[in-house]
Design a protein around this motif. Structure first.
Motif, PDB file in Angstrom:
ATOM      1  N   ILE A 184       0.837  -1.199   0.000  1.00  0.00           N
ATOM      2  CA  ILE A 184       0.000   0.000   0.000  1.00  0.00           C
ATOM      3  C   ILE A 184       0.875   1.253   0.000  1.00  0.00           C
ATOM      4  O   ILE A 184       0.609   2.206  -0.736  1.00  0.00           O
ATOM      5  N   ALA A 185       1.897   1.267   0.832  1.00  0.00           N
ATOM      6  CA  ALA A 185       2.803   2.411   0.973  1.00  0.00           C
ATOM      7  C   ALA A 185       4.238   1.888   0.960  1.00  0.00           C
ATOM      8  O   ALA A 185       4.809   1.616   2.021  1.00  0.00           O
ATOM      9  N   PRO A 186       4.814   1.708  -0.231  1.00  0.00           N
ATOM     10  CA  PRO A 186       6.165   1.113  -0.327  1.00  0.00           C
ATOM     11  C   PRO A 186       7.186   1.847   0.546  1.00  0.00           C
ATOM     12  O   PRO A 186       7.287   3.073   0.513  1.00  0.00           O
ATOM     13  N   THR A 237       2.834   8.008  -1.393  1.00  0.00           N
ATOM     14  CA  THR A 237       2.297   6.974  -2.264  1.00  0.00           C
ATOM     15  C   THR A 237       1.020   7.417  -2.979  1.00  0.00           C
ATOM     16  O   THR A 237       0.304   8.305  -2.512  1.00  0.00           O
ATOM     17  N   GLU A 238       0.763   6.797  -4.105  1.00  0.00           N
ATOM     18  CA  GLU A 238      -0.488   7.045  -4.816  1.00  0.00           C
ATOM     19  C   GLU A 238      -1.641   6.584  -3.925  1.00  0.00           C
ATOM     20  O   GLU A 238      -1.573   5.522  -3.304  1.00  0.00           O
ATOM     21  N   ASN A 239      -2.670   7.387  -3.834  1.00  0.00           N
ATOM     22  CA  ASN A 239      -3.820   7.135  -2.957  1.00  0.00           C
ATOM     23  C   ASN A 239      -3.449   7.194  -1.482  1.00  0.00           C
ATOM     24  O   ASN A 239      -4.148   6.652  -0.637  1.00  0.00           O
ATOM     25  N   GLY A 240      -2.350   7.863  -1.174  1.00  0.00           N
ATOM     26  CA  GLY A 240      -1.903   7.996   0.205  1.00  0.00           C
ATOM     27  C   GLY A 240      -2.502   9.215   0.874  1.00  0.00           C
ATOM     28  O   GLY A 240      -3.504   9.794   0.429  1.00  0.00           O
ATOM     29  N   LEU A 260      -6.181  13.853   1.024  1.00  0.00           N
ATOM     30  CA  LEU A 260      -6.508  15.201   1.488  1.00  0.00           C
ATOM     31  C   LEU A 260      -6.857  16.116   0.311  1.00  0.00           C
ATOM     32  O   LEU A 260      -7.841  16.855   0.369  1.00  0.00           O
ATOM     33  N   LEU A 261      -6.085  16.053  -0.757  1.00  0.00           N
ATOM     34  CA  LEU A 261      -6.360  16.889  -1.927  1.00  0.00           C
ATOM     35  C   LEU A 261      -7.736  16.579  -2.508  1.00  0.00           C
ATOM     36  O   LEU A 261      -8.499  17.481  -2.858  1.00  0.00           O
ATOM     37  N   LYS A 262      -8.071  15.299  -2.610  1.00  0.00           N
ATOM     38  CA  LYS A 262      -9.391  14.910  -3.132  1.00  0.00           C
ATOM     39  C   LYS A 262     -10.504  15.424  -2.226  1.00  0.00           C
ATOM     40  O   LYS A 262     -11.518  15.921  -2.705  1.00  0.00           O
ATOM     41  N   ILE A 292      -9.527  19.381  -4.845  1.00  0.00           N
ATOM     42  CA  ILE A 292      -8.448  19.784  -5.749  1.00  0.00           C
ATOM     43  C   ILE A 292      -8.190  18.648  -6.726  1.00  0.00           C
ATOM     44  O   ILE A 292      -7.875  17.535  -6.330  1.00  0.00           O
ATOM     45  N   LYS A 293      -8.343  18.957  -8.009  1.00  0.00           N
ATOM     46  CA  LYS A 293      -8.222  17.916  -9.024  1.00  0.00           C
ATOM     47  C   LYS A 293      -6.888  17.957  -9.772  1.00  0.00           C
ATOM     48  O   LYS A 293      -6.349  16.933 -10.136  1.00  0.00           O
ATOM     49  N   LYS A 294      -6.350  19.150 -10.010  1.00  0.00           N
ATOM     50  CA  LYS A 294      -5.098  19.279 -10.749  1.00  0.00           C
ATOM     51  C   LYS A 294      -3.945  19.294  -9.746  1.00  0.00           C
ATOM     52  O   LYS A 294      -3.765  20.245  -8.990  1.00  0.00           O
ATOM     53  N   THR A 295      -3.174  18.232  -9.734  1.00  0.00           N
ATOM     54  CA  THR A 295      -2.087  18.111  -8.762  1.00  0.00           C
ATOM     55  C   THR A 295      -0.824  17.608  -9.466  1.00  0.00           C
ATOM     56  O   THR A 295      -0.887  17.079 -10.571  1.00  0.00           O
TER      57      THR A 295
END
Length: 166
Positions: A13-15, A105-108, A113-115, A119-122
């Protein structure tokens, strides 16, 4: 599932290779061959966290902030933090930290928090390893802002275009 299998799943999940070089994500206290039926997730490993894990009969605590950051040279039961580690060991409760590896990590943590903020453009913001040092300071609550301000005025807390990061 065994603790070692649960730990491997956390690493998927979080390498752990994503963590900053100053970080200590990963196994803090580990009982690899113990079975896992309940897990407690918390931000920090505290007395309240450990008591809740004991009360709920959890075998693993997953925390964001690693409780062990520097090597321990000894354990002294009169030290409250050491006492906490010893109690977790006595109760055979594993502690796993997912810190900067979960931030990156992706989806971390950061992406979540951004989602939530809409906030969509990151784009990824990664610190350059070796350019920063982490400092932990314990101070009376009455002096917190004074010390924070002094650190920031001395140049601490600058990351890219941001200042006063504490």
């Amino acid at each position: 599932m065994l603790v070692k299998e649960f730990f491997q799943h956390c690493g998927k999940i979080a390498p752990f290779e994503l963590q900053e070089n100053w970080d200590n994500s990963g196994s803090q206290i580990i009982f690899p061959d113990c079975s896992v039926s309940k897990v407690l997730v918390a931000t920090d490993f505290t007395t309240q966290t450990l008591n809740e894990a004991i009360k709920k009969k959890c075998q693993v605590i997953v925390v964001h902030h690693p409780p062990i950051f520097t090597p321990l040279k000894s354990l002294d039961y009169s030290n409250p933090f050491h006492k906490l580690l010893i109690l977790a060991i006595q109760k055979q409760i594993s502690v796993i930290a997912l810190h900067t590896n979960f931030d990156a990590t992706e989806n971390g943590m950061n992406e979540y928090l951004l989602k939530e903020l809409g906030i969509k453009k990151t784009h990824p913001f990664l610190l350059q390893p070796g350019n920063y040092s982490k400092m932990v300071v314990f101070t009376p609550k009455s002096h917190t802002e004074i010390i924070r301000n002094a650190l920031c005025q001395a140049g601490a807390g600058h990351i890219g275009n941001y200042s006063d990061c504490t």
